[in-house]
Design a protein around this motif. Structure first.
Motif, PDB file in Angstrom:
ATOM      1  N   SER A  24       0.830  -1.217   0.000  1.00 24.52           N
ATOM      2  CA  SER A  24       0.000   0.000   0.000  1.00 24.52           C
ATOM      3  C   SER A  24       0.860   1.261   0.000  1.00 24.52           C
ATOM      4  O   SER A  24       0.391   2.335  -0.371  1.00 24.52           O
ATOM      5  CB  SER A  24      -0.952   0.015   1.204  1.00 24.52           C
ATOM      6  N   ILE A  25       2.139   1.161   0.427  1.00 26.26           N
ATOM      7  CA  ILE A  25       2.993   2.368   0.457  1.00 26.26           C
ATOM      8  C   ILE A  25       3.793   2.525  -0.832  1.00 26.26           C
ATOM      9  O   ILE A  25       4.562   3.474  -0.982  1.00 26.26           O
ATOM     10  CB  ILE A  25       3.978   2.351   1.661  1.00 26.26           C
ATOM     11  N   SER A  26       3.600   1.595  -1.771  1.00 18.87           N
ATOM     12  CA  SER A  26       4.427   1.593  -2.980  1.00 18.87           C
ATOM     13  C   SER A  26       4.122   2.777  -3.886  1.00 18.87           C
ATOM     14  O   SER A  26       2.977   3.201  -4.019  1.00 18.87           O
ATOM     15  CB  SER A  26       4.199   0.298  -3.756  1.00 18.87           C
ATOM     16  N   GLY A  27       5.178   3.287  -4.520  1.00 15.86           N
ATOM     17  CA  GLY A  27       5.002   4.359  -5.491  1.00 15.86           C
ATOM     18  C   GLY A  27       5.054   3.837  -6.915  1.00 15.86           C
ATOM     19  O   GLY A  27       5.112   4.608  -7.862  1.00 15.86           O
ATOM     20  N   GLU A  28       5.055   2.528  -7.079  1.00 17.48           N
ATOM     21  CA  GLU A  28       5.170   1.930  -8.419  1.00 17.48           C
ATOM     22  C   GLU A  28       4.447   0.584  -8.399  1.00 17.48           C
ATOM     23  O   GLU A  28       4.043   0.103  -7.351  1.00 17.48           O
ATOM     24  CB  GLU A  28       6.650   1.721  -8.762  1.00 17.48           C
ATOM     25  N   LYS A  29       4.278  -0.005  -9.597  1.00 18.60           N
ATOM     26  CA  LYS A  29       3.684  -1.338  -9.666  1.00 18.60           C
ATOM     27  C   LYS A  29       4.688  -2.332  -9.070  1.00 18.60           C
ATOM     28  O   LYS A  29       5.851  -2.376  -9.497  1.00 18.60           O
ATOM     29  CB  LYS A  29       3.389  -1.691 -11.121  1.00 18.60           C
ATOM     30  N   ALA A  30       4.253  -3.084  -8.082  1.00 16.04           N
ATOM     31  CA  ALA A  30       5.179  -3.987  -7.393  1.00 16.04           C
ATOM     32  C   ALA A  30       5.611  -5.121  -8.323  1.00 16.04           C
ATOM     33  O   ALA A  30       4.825  -5.607  -9.124  1.00 16.04           O
ATOM     34  CB  ALA A  30       4.511  -4.544  -6.142  1.00 16.04           C
ATOM     35  N   ARG A  31       6.875  -5.517  -8.194  1.00 13.57           N
ATOM     36  CA  ARG A  31       7.392  -6.647  -8.968  1.00 13.57           C
ATOM     37  C   ARG A  31       7.348  -7.897  -8.099  1.00 13.57           C
ATOM     38  O   ARG A  31       7.725  -7.855  -6.921  1.00 13.57           O
ATOM     39  CB  ARG A  31       8.852  -6.402  -9.375  1.00 13.57           C
TER      40      ARG A  31
ATOM     41  N   PRO B 125      11.826 -17.717  -0.811  1.00 14.03           N
ATOM     42  CA  PRO B 125      10.451 -17.196  -0.720  1.00 14.03           C
ATOM     43  C   PRO B 125      10.100 -16.173  -1.805  1.00 14.03           C
ATOM     44  O   PRO B 125      10.949 -15.407  -2.250  1.00 14.03           O
ATOM     45  CB  PRO B 125      10.433 -16.534   0.655  1.00 14.03           C
ATOM     46  N   ALA B 126       8.821 -16.172  -2.169  1.00 12.07           N
ATOM     47  CA  ALA B 126       8.300 -15.162  -3.093  1.00 12.07           C
ATOM     48  C   ALA B 126       8.050 -13.880  -2.316  1.00 12.07           C
ATOM     49  O   ALA B 126       7.748 -13.919  -1.126  1.00 12.07           O
ATOM     50  CB  ALA B 126       6.997 -15.651  -3.714  1.00 12.07           C
ATOM     51  N   ARG B 127       8.167 -12.742  -3.010  1.00  2.66           N
ATOM     52  CA  ARG B 127       7.925 -11.454  -2.360  1.00  2.66           C
ATOM     53  C   ARG B 127       7.603 -10.394  -3.409  1.00  2.66           C
ATOM     54  O   ARG B 127       7.876 -10.587  -4.606  1.00  2.66           O
ATOM     55  CB  ARG B 127       9.129 -11.014  -1.509  1.00  2.66           C
ATOM     56  N   LEU B 128       7.022  -9.297  -2.927  1.00  2.00           N
ATOM     57  CA  LEU B 128       6.788  -8.138  -3.787  1.00  2.00           C
ATOM     58  C   LEU B 128       7.900  -7.134  -3.527  1.00  2.00           C
ATOM     59  O   LEU B 128       8.213  -6.837  -2.370  1.00  2.00           O
ATOM     60  CB  LEU B 128       5.432  -7.506  -3.475  1.00  2.00           C
ATOM     61  N   VAL B 129       8.485  -6.639  -4.615  1.00  2.00           N
ATOM     62  CA  VAL B 129       9.600  -5.697  -4.496  1.00  2.00           C
ATOM     63  C   VAL B 129       9.157  -4.350  -5.064  1.00  2.00           C
ATOM     64  O   VAL B 129       8.576  -4.298  -6.158  1.00  2.00           O
ATOM     65  CB  VAL B 129      10.826  -6.231  -5.277  1.00  2.00           C
ATOM     66  N   PHE B 130       9.393  -3.279  -4.293  1.00  2.38           N
ATOM     67  CA  PHE B 130       9.001  -1.937  -4.758  1.00  2.38           C
ATOM     68  C   PHE B 130       9.681  -0.900  -3.881  1.00  2.38           C
ATOM     69  O   PHE B 130      10.261  -1.237  -2.836  1.00  2.38           O
ATOM     70  CB  PHE B 130       7.478  -1.766  -4.677  1.00  2.38           C
ATOM     71  N   LYS B 131       9.580   0.355  -4.316  1.00  3.59           N
ATOM     72  CA  LYS B 131      10.063   1.460  -3.472  1.00  3.59           C
ATOM     73  C   LYS B 131       8.870   2.327  -3.092  1.00  3.59           C
ATOM     74  O   LYS B 131       7.933   2.504  -3.880  1.00  3.59           O
ATOM     75  CB  LYS B 131      11.092   2.284  -4.235  1.00  3.59           C
ATOM     76  N   ALA B 132       8.942   2.892  -1.882  1.00  2.00           N
ATOM     77  CA  ALA B 132       7.807   3.686  -1.384  1.00  2.00           C
ATOM     78  C   ALA B 132       7.716   5.014  -2.125  1.00  2.00           C
ATOM     79  O   ALA B 132       8.719   5.555  -2.593  1.00  2.00           O
ATOM     80  CB  ALA B 132       7.961   3.937   0.104  1.00  2.00           C
ATOM     81  N   GLU B 133       6.507   5.520  -2.191  1.00  2.00           N
ATOM     82  CA  GLU B 133       6.216   6.818  -2.814  1.00  2.00           C
ATOM     83  C   GLU B 133       6.814   7.930  -1.941  1.00  2.00           C
ATOM     84  O   GLU B 133       6.544   7.993  -0.749  1.00  2.00           O
ATOM     85  CB  GLU B 133       4.687   6.951  -2.873  1.00  2.00           C
TER      86      GLU B 133
END
Ligand code: MN
Length: 498
Positions: free
Chosen positions: A354-361, A375-383
């Motif tokens: 929810s804090i991501s500034g981009e589409k999560a990978r 493990p699988a995970r979502l990778v992103f940077k915060a807005e």
């Protein structure tokens, strides 16, 4: 969130019989107008219900008692249009167990210079009537929110909106059940605490389970459900290596998500903790599952951290429907470049998109600790933007809520670090912030939000009756140390033996 569908704030005006029927009729009309105005504002996320004008001790006591027993009532707003002798408020306010907001407003914004007469003066007495009511609250040492200004003023509306969200989070704590899989990890001190004291002070209950209970739930998930969920992953997230959609690792991650969600739904849990040291029977650390459940509004704390899990849940409730996001967080690593100090916040996996500034990978990588399947995970940077970190700690005899607003800034690429992360500059600067945070005993785990600011958490802390300390742009370490010492004394005296 259900809490917003079924909750109400009650609006009551105080007066007395002295002024006669005509004046009381006008008090009622004006109060109804203000109450209806607050009710229709989109900023205030719950219904505002008008209650009859209160002119006697019995009526006040009855209303406070009703508010306590009404499951939908999450708070009471009181306004004194006229004078309302406060001795008749004492018995009711003594009983009141719901949050109270004293709206020190008046019906007219401006003084009508040419028309003002004695009838006007009889009716419009907020300026002194509100002070009499205020004395009763101060005499009772009653925790309450005070909002001063005209009822159409946007700043006042915002304060009421913030308070009503905090009141919703408080109401949510009363039904909040937290599931813990495993205990606190290793011998970490700050994530531990007294669950009995926590329930007495903060209402929520913490329930322990062996990880085997979760494994059983995961084993019952049909393969068909797993395939459907993986399709959803493919639609929602950016997947660079398409083959991971067919991998056993992602199937296991999807199975854990479905099993965990079922477990939480069956037990009516709205928050949970995991423990990567204790994964008996789980093929991988729940990373993706935790990220996705958090984004649905569940509270989460890693390594058995039930206090942070509860706090993240309450922050999710307060932030519901607002722009920005809320996540479990950890201060991971510092950037000590002169003139450009910053903190990199991250966790092994469990940061809410929810804090991501981009589409999560969506990615799958090994963990360097834990010795389990990748493990699988979502990778992103915060807005980038304004944010806040909050930490709830157990001081042994009481709890402290520690706050620190931050500025989230752009994070340079980190091609070899495949986790979600946030780069921030804390107020007033990293050195002062870290000093104050550590002196106050703040944890490395926090609830982090770009949807909330300190006002929400200060109202929430006040409603819980706990110390709330805000490290902000004005913080000076010597003064901050004094604040902690003085608060120590105040709370010790105020709480007595419990
Ligand atoms: Mn951690």
């Amino acid at each position: 969130m259900d809490i917003y569908k079924n909750s109400e704030i009650w609006f009551a005006a105080g007066s007395q019989h002295l002024y006669g029927e005509e004046t009381l009729k006008k008090v009622k009309e004006d109060s109804e107008i203000i109450s209806a105005h607050l009710d229709k504002l989109a900023d205030i996320p719950v219904k505002v219900i008008f209650k009859p004008v209160l002119t006697s001790s019995d009526a006040i006591t009855e209303l406070c008692s009703q508010a306590n027993h009404d499951a939908g009532c999450i708070g009471l707003i009181c306004w004194m249009h006229t004078f309302s002798p406060a001795k008749m408020w004492l018995n009711g306010l003594k009983l009141l167990a719901k949050p109270l907001l004293h709206f020190h407003t008046q019906f007219n914004r401006d003084i009508p210079w040419n028309q003002i007469d004695m009838d006007f003066m009889n009716l419009n007495q907020s300026a002194h009537g509100g002070r009499e009511f205020g004395f009763a609250g101060s005499r009772l040492r009653l925790e309450r929110k005070l909002v001063v200004g005209h009822w159409k003023d946007n700043a006042c509306i915002k304060e009421i909106a913030v308070w009503s969200r905090a009141a919703a989070a408080l109401a949510d704590t009363a039904r909040l059940r937290i599931a813990r899989f495993g205990d606190n990890m290793r011998d970490v001190a700050v994530t531990d605490g007294d669950k009995v004291s926590a329930q007495i002070q903060m209402n929520y209950s913490v329930h322990g389970y062996g990880v085997g209970d979760l494994v059983k739930e995961c084993d019952n998930i049909p393969d068909r459900d797993i395939d459907i969920l993986i399709e959803e992953y493919g639609d929602l997230y950016s997947v660079r290596e398409k083959e991971i959609l067919k991998s056993d690792s992602l199937k296991d991650a999807a199975r854990i998500e479905l099993g965990l969600r079922n477990f939480l739904l069956k037990g009516n849990f709205k928050a949970f903790t995991t423990n990567f040291e204790d994964l008996h029977g789980l093929p991988q650390l729940p990373g993706l599952a935790v990220q996705r459940l958090m984004s649905e509004g569940y509270g989460f704390g890693a390594e058995g951290d039930w206090k942070t899990s509860a706090l993240v849940r309450s922050m999710k409730v307060m932030a519901y429907g607002l722009a920005g996001g809320t996540s479990f967080m950890e201060d991971y690593t510092y950037h000590f470049e002169p003139g450009n100090n910053a903190v990199l916040g991250a966790h092994m996996l469990e940061i809410c998109p929810s804090i991501s500034g981009e589409k999560a990978r969506m990615e799958i990588h090994p963990l360097s600790i834990g010795g389990k399947e990748d493990p699988a995970r979502l990778v992103f940077k915060a807005e980038p933007g304004r944010g806040i970190n909050a930490s709830l700690i157990d001081l042994g005899n009481r709890f402290r809520l520690l706050l620190n607003p931050v500025q989230v800034i752009d994070c340079p690429p980190m091609p070899k670090l495949p986790v979600a992360s946030v780069l921030w500059k804390p107020e007033p600067d990293l050195k002062t912030s870290a000093q104050a945070w550590i002196l106050a005993g703040g944890a490395h785990h926090t609830g982090f939000s770009t949807a909330l600011d300190s006002r929400y958490l200060q109202d929430f802390g006040a409603m819980l009756g706990i110390e709330t300390v805000n490290i902000n742009a004005e913080t000076n370490i010597e003064e901050f140390k004094k604040e902690l010492r003085w608060n120590e004394l105040f709370f010790h005296l105020a709480e007595g033996i419990r």
